[in-house]
Design an enzyme around this catalytic site. Structure first.
Site, PDB file in Angstrom:
ATOM      1  N   HIS A 196     -37.180  18.132 -13.580  1.00 10.33           N
ATOM      2  CA  HIS A 196     -36.736  17.573 -11.949  1.00 10.33           C
ATOM      3  C   HIS A 196     -36.801  18.276 -11.416  1.00 10.33           C
ATOM      4  CE1 HIS A 196     -34.626  13.941 -14.167  1.00 10.33           C
ATOM      5  NE2 HIS A 196     -35.062  13.418 -13.452  1.00 10.33           N
ATOM      6  N   GLU A 440     -37.570   3.233 -19.171  1.00 16.28           N
ATOM      7  CA  GLU A 440     -37.956   4.592 -19.645  1.00 16.28           C
ATOM      8  C   GLU A 440     -38.076   5.200 -21.123  1.00 16.28           C
ATOM      9  OE1 GLU A 440     -36.034   6.747 -16.648  1.00 16.28           O
ATOM     10  OE2 GLU A 440     -34.103   6.493 -16.586  1.00 16.28           O
ATOM     11  N   ASP A 464     -39.871  10.012 -18.029  1.00 19.68           N
ATOM     12  CA  ASP A 464     -38.891   9.641 -19.204  1.00 19.68           C
ATOM     13  C   ASP A 464     -39.867   9.423 -20.719  1.00 19.68           C
ATOM     14  OD1 ASP A 464     -36.641  11.350 -19.368  1.00 19.68           O
ATOM     15  OD2 ASP A 464     -35.811   9.582 -17.889  1.00 19.68           O
ATOM     16  N   CYS A 511     -42.603   4.532 -10.879  1.00 16.11           N
ATOM     17  CA  CYS A 511     -41.730   5.171  -9.937  1.00 16.11           C
ATOM     18  C   CYS A 511     -42.027   6.528 -10.874  1.00 16.11           C
ATOM     19  CB  CYS A 511     -40.514   4.970  -9.842  1.00 16.11           C
ATOM     20  SG  CYS A 511     -38.995   4.692 -11.428  1.00 16.11           S
TER      21      CYS A 511
HETATM   22  C1  PEP Z   1     -38.671   8.735 -14.881  1.00 13.01           C
HETATM   23  O1  PEP Z   1     -37.820   8.924 -15.950  1.00 13.01           O
HETATM   24  O2  PEP Z   1     -40.018   8.528 -14.592  1.00 13.01           O
HETATM   25  C2  PEP Z   1     -37.701   8.233 -13.703  1.00 13.01           C
HETATM   26  C3  PEP Z   1     -38.615   8.447 -12.974  1.00 13.01           C
HETATM   27  O3  PEP Z   1     -36.807   9.065 -13.253  1.00 13.01           O
HETATM   28  P1  PEP Z   1     -36.310  10.536 -13.449  1.00 13.01           P
HETATM   29  O4  PEP Z   1     -37.624  11.491 -13.281  1.00 13.01           O
HETATM   30  O5  PEP Z   1     -35.381  10.761 -12.054  1.00 13.01           O
HETATM   31  O6  PEP Z   1     -35.878  10.707 -15.022  1.00 13.01           O
HETATM   32 MG    MG Z   2     -35.551   8.939 -16.024  1.00 12.28          MG
END
Ligand code: PEP
Ligand code: MG
Length: 580
Positions: A196, A440, A464, A511
């Protein structure tokens, strides 16, 4: 003679920055250093005195709340210690002297004195006293927060764009602080490409390199640096020829960026007429400007948990409502997908983590929807806020980390409960609000029928999904080389998820970071994806790739990708697609 050398890491956010290093340690993260003109010194000292007085009042209020409430006795002792520390001249007086002597800002004076005190405490032999170091830091940070809430006047001479932050590690909460600044780039010793921290770095739209291993040890304050966020290279003390070469590259990149801007209002359509939705991922309402600037036709992922970080306590229902409404109204009728909060794992929230306790393996622990279902009161507060905001725009709810049909049922039941409570109070909301789930966890792909049957839309979180498919911690640079979006297992899961959703006529998006990788746009188009959500900075280059792609022409290569058993072969096939 300065020694010139290069460091290699993982480039997580593209672009080239040239500037001076500023080493960052945790306590001083938000603190910049600037010189105070002689005429303003008195006011700066007064600003410090006020901040100390405010913290005194804060501690008194806590004390009062304690005597009237049912609070454990040790909390009182802890408050007394903090009170004593705050009123000790080493903390309340010495920084004033530093301001006057060094003509520096109050924050800087305080952090300097804090480091001196911490160092002194580290020398103490008595373990109990040594531990009091953390109390000093806590009290100091309380004062610091007050100061930062009421910043002094920054002289114009501070050129943040030319400052390159060098840290051992940064949390997503730290990085989000940088949104208030315009630093040139940043480097960290640790971190993974889809951690993140890296994602937020990309959202700042400045070059960033993580996993440099020992940048913080090797680089000194004020040294000249070149950061190539694409190649993951840092040049320390470059010579003139190298500097000139990078300056040229920098201006070429800027030229390309300017050219891309022309695509802003153009609909994203492939050569053979497939319409593609290009949405934005955002962390805070302030990201909207960048989203609109880059022509997004919706917000595909609002990582709402960032509203919970960097603040005292939790945001109330009203505060959340205002944030969601601002985004809904700002997007002027375009869809806004609010992901219910995904705390735990690498995004910690003090207090909340207390509730969720620190799990032995946070990525597999009480994270995201699991945490929400375990703390329904927090969840309902958020759901009510989202529902109330749904009256003001096209809001959709997206639920992270769903693994099973029963979690979907429990979530839908809580949404119904939140709706019912609003109905009782006569508050308006969109009763038809769409509810989607993130894909995910591999289990969600393998048994996706419950998802397509019960949810209105789906969004694949590849960050994820890759982590859980390959059992590679996305934040751990020691295994970063094993994290591979083109692993056959990942590609097959993606293909299966997209095909299943398309067949069931349930809209599906990606996403995760893969959606913003231009090199993967054609692969995803070929797999049948028509909805991408990514960081706003990538929208226009992905659009350019969409405009020059013909889905029908990708079919043969995509079929070979699906059958392929090695990442290398898949990478070669993807290169071929991109060369079409
Ligand atoms: C992901 O896991 O791809 C996602 C978009 O959520 P995050 O990156 O916030 O875990
Ligand atoms: Mg995620």
């Amino acid at each position: 003679m300065m020694v010139s050398f290069a460091l290699h890491g993982v480039g997580v956010s593209g672009g080239i920055a040239i500037g001076r290093a500023q080493l960052v340690s945790h306590a001083t993260l938000e603190v910049s250093h600037y010189t105070i003109p002689a005429t303003k010194i008195e006011a700066e000292v007064a600003r410090f005195t006020t901040a100390v007085e405010e913290v005194q009042q804060e501690l008194e209020a806590l004390h009062e709340a304690m005597t009237s409430g049912d609070v454990p006795g040790e909390f009182g002792a802890f408050l007394d210690v903090h009170w004593m520390i705050l009123n000790d001249p080493t903390l309340s007086e010495v920084p004033k002297k530093i301001i006057i002597e060094q003509r520096c800002n109050a924050e800087w004076a305080l952090t300097q004195q804090l480091s001196v005190l911490v160092e002194q405490f580290e020398q103490i032999e008595d373990a109990y006293l040594r531990e009091r170091k953390s109390d000093i830091v806590q009290v100091g940070e309380r004062v610091l927060k007050r100061l930062l809430g009421k910043p002094g006047t920054l002289p114009a001479a501070v050129a943040e764009e030319q400052t390159i932050l060098v840290a051992h590690d940064l949390s997503p909460a730290d990085v989000i602080q940088f949104k208030k600044h315009h630093y040139g780039a940043f480097l960290t010793d640790v971190g993974g490409a889809t951690s993140h921290t890296a994602i937020v770095a990309r959202s700042l739209n400045v070059p960033a390199v993580v996993a440099t291993h020992n940048a913080r040890q090797l680089i000194r304050d004020s040294e000249m640096l070149i950061v190539d966020g694409h190649a993951g290279v840092v040049v320390v003390n470059p010579d003139r020829a190298v500097l000139a070469e990078y300056r040229l590259k920098q201006s070429q990149l800027e030229l390309e960026r300017q050219k891309l801007k022309r695509l802003r209002g153009k609909p994203a359509e492939t050569i053979d007429g497939h319409h593609i939705e290009l949405h934005a991922n955002i962390e805070l309402p302030d990201d909207l400007a960048q989203t609109l600037e880059n022509g997004a036709t919706g917000v595909g992922l609002f990582r709402s948990e960032f509203l919970f970080l960097n603040r005292d306590g939790l945001p109330t229902e009203d505060e959340q409502f205002e944030a969601y409404r601002a985004v809904a109204e700002g997007m002027e009728g375009h869809p806004v997908t609010i992901r219910t909060f995904d705390l735990g794992a690498d995004k910690h929230k003090e207090g909340l983590d207390g509730l969720a306790r620190v799990a032995p393996n946070p990525a597999l622990g009480l994270r995201a929807v699991r945490f929400c279902l375990a703390e329904p009161r927090l969840f309902i507060t958020q759901l009510r806020a989202i529902l109330r905001a749904s009256h003001y725009g096209r809001i959709r709810i997206l639920v992270p980390m769903l693994a099973s049909s029963s979690e979907i049922d429990q979530t839908l039941a809580l949404i119904e409960q939140a709706k019912e409570s609003l109905r009782e109070q006569g508050m308006p909301f969109n009763n038809e609000i769409e509810v989607g789930g993130m894909i995910e966890i591999p289990a969600a792909v393998i048994a996706m029928d419950a998802f397509t049957a019960k949810l209105d839309f789906l969004s694949i979180g590849t960050n994820d999904l890759i982590q859980y498919t390959l059992a590679v911690d996305r934040a751990d640079e020691a295994v970063a080389h094993l994290y591979d979006p083109l692993h056959p297992a990942v590609v097959r899961l993606l293909a299966q998820a997209i095909a299943t959703a398309n067949k069931a006529k349930v809209p599906i998006a990606v996403c995760g970071e893969m959606a913003g990788e231009v090199a993967l746009t054609r692969l995803l188009l070929g797999l049948g994806l028509r909805n991408f959500s990514m960081h706003p900075a990538h929208l226009l280059s992905v659009k350019q790739r969409v405009l020059t792609s013909e889905v029908a022409a990708l079919k043969l290569l995509v079929d070979r990708v699906r059958r392929s058993d090695s990442p290398d072969k898949i990478a070669t096939l993807v290169e071929k697609m991109n060369a079409l």
